[in-house]
Enzyme design. Structure first.
Site, mmCIF file in Angstrom:
data_model
loop_
_atom_site.group_PDB
_atom_site.id
_atom_site.type_symbol
_atom_site.label_atom_id
_atom_site.label_comp_id
_atom_site.label_asym_id
_atom_site.label_seq_id
_atom_site.Cartn_x
_atom_site.Cartn_y
_atom_site.Cartn_z
ATOM 1 N N HIS A 1 1.412 7.304 -8.668
ATOM 2 C CA HIS A 1 0.811 8.561 -9.088
ATOM 3 C C HIS A 1 1.476 9.087 -10.353
ATOM 4 O O HIS A 1 2.703 9.117 -10.448
ATOM 5 C CB HIS A 1 0.988 9.645 -8.016
ATOM 6 C CG HIS A 1 0.018 9.561 -6.896
ATOM 7 N ND1 HIS A 1 -1.326 9.330 -7.059
ATOM 8 C CD2 HIS A 1 0.197 9.714 -5.549
ATOM 9 C CE1 HIS A 1 -1.928 9.331 -5.877
ATOM 10 N NE2 HIS A 1 -1.024 9.550 -4.942
ATOM 11 N N GLY B 1 7.777 3.651 -5.323
ATOM 12 C CA GLY B 1 6.795 3.427 -6.373
ATOM 13 C C GLY B 1 5.454 4.076 -6.101
ATOM 14 O O GLY B 1 4.497 3.870 -6.829
ATOM 15 N N LYS B 2 5.368 4.877 -5.034
ATOM 16 C CA LYS B 2 4.098 5.550 -4.733
ATOM 17 C C LYS B 2 3.827 6.643 -5.769
ATOM 18 O O LYS B 2 2.703 6.901 -6.143
ATOM 19 C CB LYS B 2 4.158 6.158 -3.326
ATOM 20 C CG LYS B 2 4.317 5.105 -2.234
ATOM 21 C CD LYS B 2 4.696 5.726 -0.891
ATOM 22 C CE LYS B 2 4.785 4.668 0.202
ATOM 23 N NZ LYS B 2 5.220 5.242 1.504
ATOM 24 N N VAL B 3 4.887 7.280 -6.152
ATOM 25 C CA VAL B 3 4.856 8.257 -7.224
ATOM 26 C C VAL B 3 5.708 7.654 -8.338
ATOM 27 O O VAL B 3 6.774 7.101 -8.072
ATOM 28 C CB VAL B 3 5.432 9.614 -6.741
ATOM 29 C CG1 VAL B 3 5.656 10.571 -7.898
ATOM 30 C CG2 VAL B 3 4.525 10.236 -5.684
#
Lengths: 368, 368, 368, 368
Positions: C280, C308-310
């Site tokens: 994101h 690594g999601k954001v």
């Protein structure tokens, strides 16, 4: 009747009401003699606040385990319980026959799998530098670290397993049973459930790293023009509801909250589809979820009674204590007092998605 | 240096950094063999989430109790701890010499007094009908009940005691020491503190039922044109600060939060008045207070370092677990492992508000 | 360099560091002149604690909406938001083009359907007598009541709809799009999403009353020997991941937490399946979930960076304020300031489960 | 009566009971037309969860301000409200005559003083490096920074002020009134209270940086063999209780919780000393304190009824929303709707610690 007598009666009635309210004094905890966990939990029932709630949860557990009607006990698991260090405790509840059915987030079962494959969670800190962790491919779960490379590998492994299975619709239970059969780890939740025939559901299995693996499998199948393995989530509903509908009574043990709690409760409601009108006879929950946001995780078990999910006359308790602390206390009580020792194990006979029979198998006692 | 080598080095450095992050695997709790409370708490240090925090608090406690510099350990008490059933546990921490100074809300000490006078707290429910309770003069503390008539009587008793004492300024410590001397109850916190010379402060004693009693005394004195007993709250500051300034090191144990936590921390800062620049060498807190409201109850011990209240290199830990559950765990660990057994008792020599000397009294060991 | 100069330099450096820390004074809220909601939210960015967090969330929203790279904005919804009175607010975020994709619990979409069919939520109280409610078939959601009879009817209606659809695997998006098309209510979330082509996912749709209806359908199909409509939950993963992989950038708006938050984040990770490595660029969350239990609902967006999601360099903020209060504030800011007015609408072209194209459709502006 | 009729009656009764429960539908928030803060708060009363609680608090505020019996409104302040950016809002509540008496932590009043002397709070971050802050003498309050050097200077100033005052016992009100008179800052809470004759109490003033300054003064006096200024905290009780006992009715507004909430409530109980049996007629609280720990900060206002602190028939509401967000909403409602405009100001005539008279002064309207 004279005025005087009237007052006397009133006074008398007040005295009785007060005496009823004052029936049970608070009993202070006493730590003399290096008490066991089970001893302390027993004492907690006479204390107040969350200690009392822990004590009351323990008492409800005791009664549900000793009920001659042998309720089907469904364990709901949410939160980072493997990271927390509760894997062995949960595994022991299964092996020692405290619970009959497990409903979990996908994440917990995934992390059980990750550990069964030889990988570990590591003690970290919530103050870690997340950008530095990212660069090292170290993923953080509050105060623990996991190895992204091993996660990756485990994701793939879950997807590869699907490649070998029959395409088409499966329930999460079906898939997880197969997965458990592939693990060789006595400490694994999924392995023990497979070995002992304890059904494990992950009603939102797509929302987990297992789901990531299955999505990779799905993509592979699409690319190759093949039918993928599907997780028909309605099949999960159908299966758990049959278990409920075939049970004399049910009981819920909710660790944290989330989808497992709500979904188990919904299965109780859904039993009407099979002509039953169930409602938990027993329920306990330990959680950190606040009540004031109206969410289902923190909703009280009393509220669940208005829905008929928990019976109006049910035996229930709820403690607001984080599971890494509260679950070892409760499990320590149940195991320390050997409350499930006499309990028979349920035998589930499945024919595809149909639960052909649900039998009490007195000969199969808890083992190990 | 060649590019290749550079990468190798980089790769190597990453490997080392990762290995450092992965140094300590999470150790799952194992409940085999009906463990003692102390055993479980020891295990918790290897778990995660709040269990680990409890374990870390226990480890900090261990180190503060074994420090050869013998820190002065100040216990801060807030919340309904007597109602909770923690009276005996707190009393044991004092008797077994785990703590040297007690700082408390007035309410806790009042409820200790109420119990010492033979009255009880009763197990009730948070769902009680408060209007009905009011009519019966039953007061509710979350899930416990107390007897308003006996509260009333105890309030008066506290005020009457003041009638007998010297008018003019007192510290809360001074008044509470006298009060403790009037109680004859081995289980009483105030009684034991009086017996053992452990100073007890209630920096906001006016905000309690003791304060109600003293206000009645004050009103009586005003009406009769006499000087009342005063609680000069600045005298409390002066006294605690002298204790801090005369200590080699200090340590704080915070149960809940509130004024006791902040006030103890302020006394650390105030030591500059006596030419010292102190800062806790050790600190632990167990609380339910949230951090996100910025309040002092839930403020982190790390934040306290920015103020110098806790030393930059201090040994500290904090667990978000409600005290009725967390305090028995920690006390069970300390008492079960007999960590304070070798510890000397401090001897405080007061001359009015002046702390003439603060001595280590090796001969006076914890007793009973 | 002389010692003197060294100190001067040190002193100077300290002064500069301090000046940097003191760059932005707290700006007190000023309520003069009956400010609008948008005005207050703007002020909040200069305050502290959760007010500042609300203000920062608003600023992040502003930047994500104005980013020329036009991130795909995914809204995650959990908690009893319809009961809370947020139906219209959420519907407006969709109609005014603030969000591009909706991911929700099944419960929210079910309750939207229940309202679209003419039924209501009623103002109740958390202190209700749940046993009495049960007898009247009134279900409680914290402080609101719903009509069980109308719930029942709506459940059946959801199942009957499935009877008319093609058997076999569907995504929740596919089914919900059809469902939305059946509702005729301008105020309905599902209706507006259907009308405007905004994809709505319920990754755990089985865990809701829609799921109950579909289970009834399933049971009916099994009894009649017919293939049921399936919700292949992996297909949901496949579909959302394609959206992510076809986006230039993504942004997440998380209301509460639960499965929607985690599942959206997982879809970001899953983009690797399509050869992208997303994360994101923007993320905000408003929630009551505590951080200290390590659960995903309360996990920080910083923690999400380690996965690594954001993205490591993402623009994010998080406020611990219950959504019924925080969402109207944020929506009031975005709508009051008309921040999405210039924003184009995305056009999704689906071919079964395949997202054939995802186009920016500048001509289609937000409209009512 | 026939069986048939009996059922009809039963059915009828159920229908009526259900209709009563379903009397008030939830009214969704509608943000059309850029509503004002006051508009939104008004809408919130028709929503659910904490939004409704905010709305209900606003409605209670409206009724307490319009009550022809003119209750004495006591404002309780705790938490880092100045750091939060609420100084101006609180000052406006005083200036616009919304409250009659202020009871605060010492910290809030100290930080008001610090700002009145020209110093500021700065926007920081909870993730700050506290060890680095310590080195720079920057103190952190969650996400704000203050300047330790200016704190130090302000502490000393508070102590020096005491040097100039009459030695012997003072109430905190007395001292704070003098302090307010020394400040020249229209935005200051203490200044405005002094100017308008609004009594301000800090029942635990010793637990604050003002207390640090007074301790320094005390030490100086002791060294010089002079009598110090004393804060006789029982005198505070005596003074507030007189205010309560001279009021027709009372109302409490509790921001956060802590000592101010409990102490105000205790003063209600203490009114018996003056022959009154009071109990708040109105009470509201906004807080983040959890209820489940049994502490007084989070204890419900319903529980306070069992003690008689709040009347059995009182009008009260409570919202679990952090004060930096909830107070501007409530104040925005009261000020935006000009609810206190017609309200007279109370005139307090003190003779030392005696409240000679408490009069309604219709001519003195709220003014700037």
């Amino acid at each position: 009747m004279s005025k005087h007598n009237g007052s006397a009666t009133l006074h008398d009635r007040r005295r009785k009401m007060k005496a009823a309210l004052f029936a049970r004094p608070v009993r202070p905890a006493n730590l003399d003699g290096d008490p066991s966990v089970a001893d302390l939990v027993e004492q907690m029932a006479g204390m107040s606040l969350q200690a009392r709630n822990i004590g009351l949860c323990a008492e409800v557990l005791g009664r549900m385990l000793k009920d001659p009607d042998r309720p089907t006990i469904i364990l709901g698991l949410a939160g980072p319980l493997i990271a927390a260090g509760l894997r062995r405790v949960i595994r022991d509840l299964i092996v020692h026959n405290v619970v009959d059915v497990v409903v979990s987030t996908g994440g917990i079962l995934y992390q059980d799998t990750y550990q069964a494959r030889g990988y570990r969670h590591y003690q970290g800190t919530p103050e870690a530098d997340d950008i530095a962790l990212r660069e090292l491919r170290v993923n953080r779960i509050y105060d623990t670290y996991v190895d992204e490379d091993k996660f990756w590998e485990t994701d793939l492994w879950c997807g590869k397993l699907a490649d070998r299975l029959k395409p088409g619709p499966h329930s999460s239970r079906d898939y997880l049973d197969t997965l458990g059969g592939e693990l060789e780890d006595e400490d694994s939740i999924l392995y023990q459930c497979h070995r002992l025939g304890v059904p494990v559901f992950a009603p939102a299995i797509n929302d987990s790293s297992i789901g990531i693996g299955l999505t990779e499998h799905h993509h592979r199948a699409v690319k190759r023009g093949r039918a993928p393995l599907m997780i028909d989530s309605i099949r999960d509903n159908y299966e758990l509801t049959q278990i409920v509908a075939k049970s004399k009574k049910t009981a819920g043990i909710y660790i944290a909250g989330g989808v497992p709690k709500n979904w188990i409760n919904d299965s109780i409601v859904m039993s009407y589809i099979f002509g039953r009108e169930m409602g938990h006879s027993y329920a306990i929950q330990v959680t950190t979820a606040v009540t004031q946001d109206g969410g289902l995780s923190g909703s009280t078990l009393s509220e669940a009674r208005s829905w008929g999910k928990v019976k109006s006359d049910a035996d229930f308790a709820m403690a607001w204590v984080e599971p890494s602390v509260s679950l070892p206390l409760l499990a320590g009580y149940v195991l320390g007092r050997k409350l499930a020792e006499e309990r028979s194990r349920l035998r589930f006979s499945w024919k595809g998605e149909r639960l052909v029979s649900l039998e009490d198998a007195p000969e199969v006692r808890s083992a190990r």
